[in-house]
Design a protein around this motif. Structure first.
Motif, PDB file in Angstrom:
ATOM      1  N   SER A  82       0.834  -1.204   0.000  1.00  0.00           N
ATOM      2  CA  SER A  82       0.000   0.000   0.000  1.00  0.00           C
ATOM      3  C   SER A  82       0.863   1.246   0.000  1.00  0.00           C
ATOM      4  N   TYR A  84       0.950   5.043   1.797  1.00  0.00           N
ATOM      5  CA  TYR A  84       0.409   5.758   2.947  1.00  0.00           C
ATOM      6  C   TYR A  84       0.860   7.209   2.897  1.00  0.00           C
ATOM      7  N   MET A  99      -3.137   9.481   9.465  1.00  0.00           N
ATOM      8  CA  MET A  99      -2.643   8.521   8.490  1.00  0.00           C
ATOM      9  C   MET A  99      -3.731   8.273   7.457  1.00  0.00           C
ATOM     10  N   GLU A 101      -4.506   5.801   4.052  1.00  0.00           N
ATOM     11  CA  GLU A 101      -4.107   4.755   3.126  1.00  0.00           C
ATOM     12  C   GLU A 101      -4.601   5.192   1.755  1.00  0.00           C
TER      13      GLU A 101
END
Length: 130
Positions: A82, A84, A99, A101
């Protein structure tokens, strides 16, 4: 897509663009705590509805959660599966870190937010900018 021509040498103008991923106060995107982007948290990771300064408590925004309008910067980190982004908010105190994603379109390379959440610092008594 990556450029296919060499970069110009010397002073020049480059036509670039950007896409806004989110803004302070934006609705939560699959946030486990249902917090808007930049929502401030207290030392126990609860939403802040009041602001304390010099021993005085102020109720602001008619009882709505405090939202920081002061993002300092966003860092982007590629994980194994992923991408981030971490947005650092500098104030009002306490500071906050969110945070996100991200997902990336395989054809255009364009990024979008899959989910967002504040980083929980309650184990260490919250996050404060000294």
């Amino acid at each position: 897509p990556a450029p296919t021509t060499p970069a110009p040498t010397g002073p020049s103008m480059l036509d670039i663009g950007f896409t806004v991923l989110t803004r302070s106060g934006a609705s939560p995107i699959q946030s486990p705590k249902d917090l808007a982007m930049g929502g401030l948290l207290d030392e126990k990771a609860g939403p802040i509805y009041t602001y304390r300064a010099n021993g005085t408590t102020f109720i602001v925004n008619d009882g709505q959660q405090q939202i920081s309008q002061n993002p300092d910067f966003t860092s982007v980190i590629k994980g194994s599966d992923s991408i981030y982004a971490f947005t650092h908010f500098e104030g009002p105190l306490p500071s906050q870190l969110y945070m996100m994603e991200l997902r990336q379109d395989p054809n255009s390379g364009r990024l979008s937010v899959r989910r967002q959440q504040p980083v929980d610092f309650s184990k260490w008594g919250g996050l404060w900018l000294p």
